[in-house]
Design a protein around this motif. Sequence first.
Motif, short mmCIF file in Angstrom:
data_model
loop_
_atom_site.label_atom_id
_atom_site.label_comp_id
_atom_site.label_asym_id
_atom_site.label_seq_id
_atom_site.Cartn_x
_atom_site.Cartn_y
_atom_site.Cartn_z
N GLN A 7 -0.40 0.27 -5.22
CA GLN A 7 0.05 -0.13 -3.79
C GLN A 7 1.19 0.80 -3.52
OE1 GLN A 7 0.71 -4.42 -3.99
NE2 GLN A 7 -1.06 -4.80 -2.44
N ALA A 8 2.07 0.75 -4.13
CA ALA A 8 3.42 1.46 -3.78
C ALA A 8 3.22 2.86 -3.99
CB ALA A 8 4.65 1.04 -5.00
N ALA A 9 2.31 3.61 -4.99
CA ALA A 9 2.19 4.98 -5.10
C ALA A 9 1.30 5.38 -3.87
CB ALA A 9 1.26 5.20 -6.41
N MET A 10 0.17 4.42 -3.27
CA MET A 10 -0.49 4.74 -2.14
C MET A 10 0.58 4.97 -0.97
SD MET A 10 -3.77 2.29 -2.90
CE MET A 10 -4.19 2.47 -1.25
N HIS A 11 1.41 4.08 -0.79
CA HIS A 11 2.37 3.96 0.47
C HIS A 11 3.18 5.22 0.36
CE1 HIS A 11 1.60 0.28 2.41
NE2 HIS A 11 1.72 -0.54 1.31
N ALA A 12 3.61 5.58 -1.06
CA ALA A 12 4.47 6.67 -1.11
C ALA A 12 3.77 8.06 -0.62
CB ALA A 12 5.06 6.66 -2.56
N ALA A 13 2.58 8.30 -1.05
CA ALA A 13 1.72 9.28 -0.59
C ALA A 13 1.09 9.31 0.69
CB ALA A 13 0.58 9.42 -1.87
N SER A 14 1.37 8.14 1.43
CA SER A 14 0.90 7.87 2.86
C SER A 14 -0.43 8.03 2.80
CB SER A 14 1.43 9.01 3.90
OG SER A 14 2.72 8.62 3.85
N LYS A 29 -14.61 -0.08 -0.78
CA LYS A 29 -14.37 -1.72 -1.52
C LYS A 29 -14.06 -1.55 -2.98
CE LYS A 29 -17.77 -3.90 1.67
NZ LYS A 29 -18.93 -4.79 1.85
N THR A 30 -14.61 -0.35 -3.69
CA THR A 30 -14.03 -0.33 -4.90
C THR A 30 -12.83 0.01 -5.15
OG1 THR A 30 -16.38 0.65 -5.70
CG2 THR A 30 -14.68 0.98 -7.29
N VAL A 31 -12.19 0.85 -4.22
CA VAL A 31 -10.64 1.02 -4.34
C VAL A 31 -9.79 -0.35 -3.90
CG1 VAL A 31 -8.71 2.33 -3.24
CG2 VAL A 31 -11.06 3.47 -3.55
N GLU A 32 -10.39 -0.96 -2.93
CA GLU A 32 -9.67 -2.39 -2.41
C GLU A 32 -9.77 -3.31 -3.78
OE1 GLU A 32 -10.26 -5.80 0.92
OE2 GLU A 32 -11.47 -3.85 0.99
N ARG A 33 -10.78 -3.28 -4.65
CA ARG A 33 -10.51 -4.08 -5.91
C ARG A 33 -9.57 -3.51 -6.77
NH1 ARG A 33 -16.30 -4.52 -4.82
NH2 ARG A 33 -16.75 -2.62 -6.26
N LEU A 54 -2.45 11.05 -6.25
CA LEU A 54 -0.92 10.08 -6.03
C LEU A 54 0.03 10.91 -6.74
CD1 LEU A 54 -2.37 6.51 -6.18
CD2 LEU A 54 -2.08 7.92 -4.05
N ARG A 55 0.03 11.79 -7.46
CA ARG A 55 0.97 12.55 -8.15
C ARG A 55 2.03 11.57 -8.92
NH1 ARG A 55 3.24 16.78 -3.42
NH2 ARG A 55 1.08 17.69 -3.13
N PRO A 90 8.37 3.28 2.25
CA PRO A 90 7.45 3.27 3.39
C PRO A 90 7.50 2.11 4.36
CG PRO A 90 6.51 4.06 1.40
CD PRO A 90 7.66 3.41 1.01
N PHE A 91 7.39 2.20 5.36
CA PHE A 91 7.50 1.03 6.57
C PHE A 91 6.37 0.11 6.22
CE2 PHE A 91 6.27 -0.97 10.50
CZ PHE A 91 7.51 -1.45 11.01
#
Length: 249
Positions: A7-14, A29-33, A54-55, A90-91
């Motif tokens: 979650q944090a890496a996704m937020h950081a990468a926007s 749905k796979t990513v959501e899981r 996501l680096r 990230p907000f």
Amino acid sequence: MPNSRLQAAMHAASLTIEQIATEVDVDPKTVERWVNANDRTPHRTTRRRVATLLRVDETHLWPSNTRHHSTPADGLAELVHLYPSRSAVPFGLWTDLVQGTREAMDVLVFSGQFLVEQHNALPIVRAKAAGGVRFRFLVGDHTSQAVIQRAEEEGTTGGLEGRVQMMRRYLQDVAGLPSVEVRTHGTILYNSIYRFDDQALINGHAFGSLAGQNPMLHIRRIDGGSLWEHYMRSFERVWEIADPEPAGR
């Protein structure tokens, strides 16, 4: 338990769930899981593609999949992400953490008014408290030497005191509600602490700098970890000596 590192890496990468799904060629749905269940992981090739996107290192996102479990792993596993400043968080992460709290939220600050003014926290507190979620707010005493000194050090003489007063006024709207407690303190604020269930944001403070300019640790509670207990003990020590804020002041 959700995969807070992912979650944090996704937020950081926007990047959104849909964008990641498109980039690595899987169903959203796979990513959501993957996000919602810490024990759900992609196949090896897909893990590498996600990590590259996501680096971050693959083993950071899914530490249980590495074959090398060394002694420092527990400590490293507690660290979800390190942000260079509070302003860099990230907000959407703040929003997810506040809105996603199901059991307890603890806050140790001098002011922290951005939670109210930027993230509209009070209606969320009110609604969740009615459902039994516990909230504890530790805010500064604007007349204390610690607050006055911090204002002088950061070059906002009078400004910080005013922000603290404003936050105390905001919190009057929820102080005294079932499951909501507000206390004031005059301790030196070495770290601001924002705890949301089993995740926390820790904002360290450096002499002469504003809170928003200082680094932020995003940590999570895990078995055998020491970071979480270290900072939560600090919160409890301040809580024990703080003064209850009367409702309707």
